[in-house]
Design a protein around this motif. Structure first.
Motif, PDB file in Angstrom:
ATOM      1  N   PRO A  25       0.817  -1.218   0.000  1.00 40.72           N
ATOM      2  CA  PRO A  25       0.000   0.000   0.000  1.00 40.72           C
ATOM      3  C   PRO A  25       0.851   1.267   0.000  1.00 40.72           C
ATOM      4  O   PRO A  25       1.819   1.382   0.745  1.00 40.72           O
ATOM      5  N   GLY A  26       0.476   2.205  -0.874  1.00 37.99           N
ATOM      6  CA  GLY A  26       1.118   3.507  -0.903  1.00 37.99           C
ATOM      7  C   GLY A  26       2.356   3.612  -1.760  1.00 37.99           C
ATOM      8  O   GLY A  26       2.903   4.708  -1.919  1.00 37.99           O
TER       9      GLY A  26
ATOM     10  N   ALA B  48      -3.001   3.177  -7.090  1.00 36.48           N
ATOM     11  CA  ALA B  48      -3.159   1.790  -6.642  1.00 36.48           C
ATOM     12  C   ALA B  48      -3.820   0.925  -7.705  1.00 36.48           C
ATOM     13  O   ALA B  48      -3.589  -0.290  -7.774  1.00 36.48           O
ATOM     14  N   GLY B  49      -4.638   1.536  -8.561  1.00 35.82           N
ATOM     15  CA  GLY B  49      -5.309   0.787  -9.618  1.00 35.82           C
ATOM     16  C   GLY B  49      -4.358   0.231 -10.651  1.00 35.82           C
ATOM     17  O   GLY B  49      -4.717  -0.683 -11.399  1.00 35.82           O
ATOM     18  N   SER B  50      -3.131   0.757 -10.691  1.00 34.72           N
ATOM     19  CA  SER B  50      -2.153   0.272 -11.670  1.00 34.72           C
ATOM     20  C   SER B  50      -1.824  -1.196 -11.465  1.00 34.72           C
ATOM     21  O   SER B  50      -1.468  -1.901 -12.409  1.00 34.72           O
ATOM     22  N   ALA B  51      -1.913  -1.653 -10.228  1.00 31.93           N
ATOM     23  CA  ALA B  51      -1.584  -3.049  -9.922  1.00 31.93           C
ATOM     24  C   ALA B  51      -2.810  -3.951  -9.972  1.00 31.93           C
ATOM     25  O   ALA B  51      -2.697  -5.161  -9.755  1.00 31.93           O
TER      26      ALA B  51
ATOM     27  N   SER C 169      -3.139 -10.342 -13.166  1.00 30.95           N
ATOM     28  CA  SER C 169      -3.850  -9.869 -11.981  1.00 30.95           C
ATOM     29  C   SER C 169      -5.191 -10.593 -11.824  1.00 30.95           C
ATOM     30  O   SER C 169      -5.793 -11.030 -12.812  1.00 30.95           O
ATOM     31  N   PRO C 170      -5.683 -10.719 -10.579  1.00 27.81           N
ATOM     32  CA  PRO C 170      -6.997 -11.340 -10.368  1.00 27.81           C
ATOM     33  C   PRO C 170      -8.117 -10.614 -11.104  1.00 27.81           C
ATOM     34  O   PRO C 170      -9.082 -11.233 -11.553  1.00 27.81           O
TER      35      PRO C 170
END
Length: 263
Positions: free
Chosen positions: A175-176, A181-184, A190-191
């Motif tokens: 986090p941070g 954060a949406g990039s991951a 990705s799930p």
């Protein structure tokens, strides 16, 4: 998250730990990395950490005692409150009990490193990465680690590059660390994409040497864009990684083998 690295060449990590997302993670406190050489626990005047293999054979084998003592010293130092990068022997105030690191042996005999494993490791409070050299490890090292990871079906001169890959894959999930954060969330493996490859991305200019940005991406219809991206992710995965396609679709073959791309 704390990551300890057992390596004969701590200096290889000096630049890596100051740049990009890894450097940002360290600066923000989302990540702490310590490196330690098993040579500190080596034998004799030359601090030897390897020896000839029993039964004969080429090369030298890393000793189990030196590696395990190095791992144990890292855990003990963490329990005493030694921060990442603290010089050996520097006294620091205890910060409470530290959890024993989850120990990972980096070896071409390990399980392939995948995004699911990066997500799992990134959620752990402490991970120790053990880098090999020479002809590998004394087999008994395996009794003192929790799992083995490989970057792929090839052999390198040491595990340091693999350790950097694991650190980089994990820190961006903390986090941070990423600016968005949406990039991951919507990326290859990705799930959110069911483990598929990511859809194509475009930016300006609209046209370059006859290659244009697809019209659907320029029209602002978010539902249409979402459908296009999903279809592109499925098509790209089916063409480039049929193994990932089968995994995401419960064993269904890709379209060129009789499967179906869902629109």
């Amino acid at each position: 998250m704390r990551i300890d690295v057992v390596t004969l060449f701590p200096e290889l990590f000096e630049g890596f730990l100051t740049i990009g997302m890894v450097g940002r993670g360290l600066a923000s406190g989302a990540l702490a990395v310590r490196t330690r050489s098993p040579r500190e626990f080596g034998l004799g005047r030359h601090r030897s950490v390897d020896d000839t293999p029993y039964g004969g054979g080429s090369g030298m084998v890393m000793r189990v005692d030196c590696i395990v003592r190095c791992l144990e010293a890292l855990d003990e130092a963490a329990a005493e409150g030694e921060p990442a990068g603290a010089p050996s022997g520097e006294e620091t105030a205890p910060s409470g009990p530290a959890q024993r690191a989850h120990r990972v042996l980096l070896t071409p005999q390990g399980q392939p490193f995948r995004q699911e494993k990066a997500i799992e490791l990134a959620a752990r409070p402490a991970v120790a990465l053990v880098c090999g050299r020479y002809e590998g490890f004394d087999e008994r090292v395996r009794a003192f680690v929790d799992e083995e990871i490989s970057l792929g079906d090839f052999v390198m001169t040491g595990g340091e590059v693999a350790a950097m890959a694991v650190i980089d894959a994990c820190v961006r999930l903390r986090p941070g660390v990423l600016g968005n954060a949406g990039s991951a969330e919507h990326e290859s493996h990705s799930p959110a994409l069911s483990g598929l490859l990511e859809y194509p991305q475009y930016t300006r200019p609209v046209e370059f040497r006859g290659h244009k940005v697809p019209e659907v991406l320029q029209q602002g219809n978010h539902a249409a864009i979402a459908r296009w991206r999903r279809a592109q992710a499925e098509q790209r995965t089916a063409e480039r990684r049929p193994d990932l396609w089968r995994k995401a679709r419960g064993g269904e073959p890709p379209p060129d083998e009789g499967g179906e791309v869902r629109r």
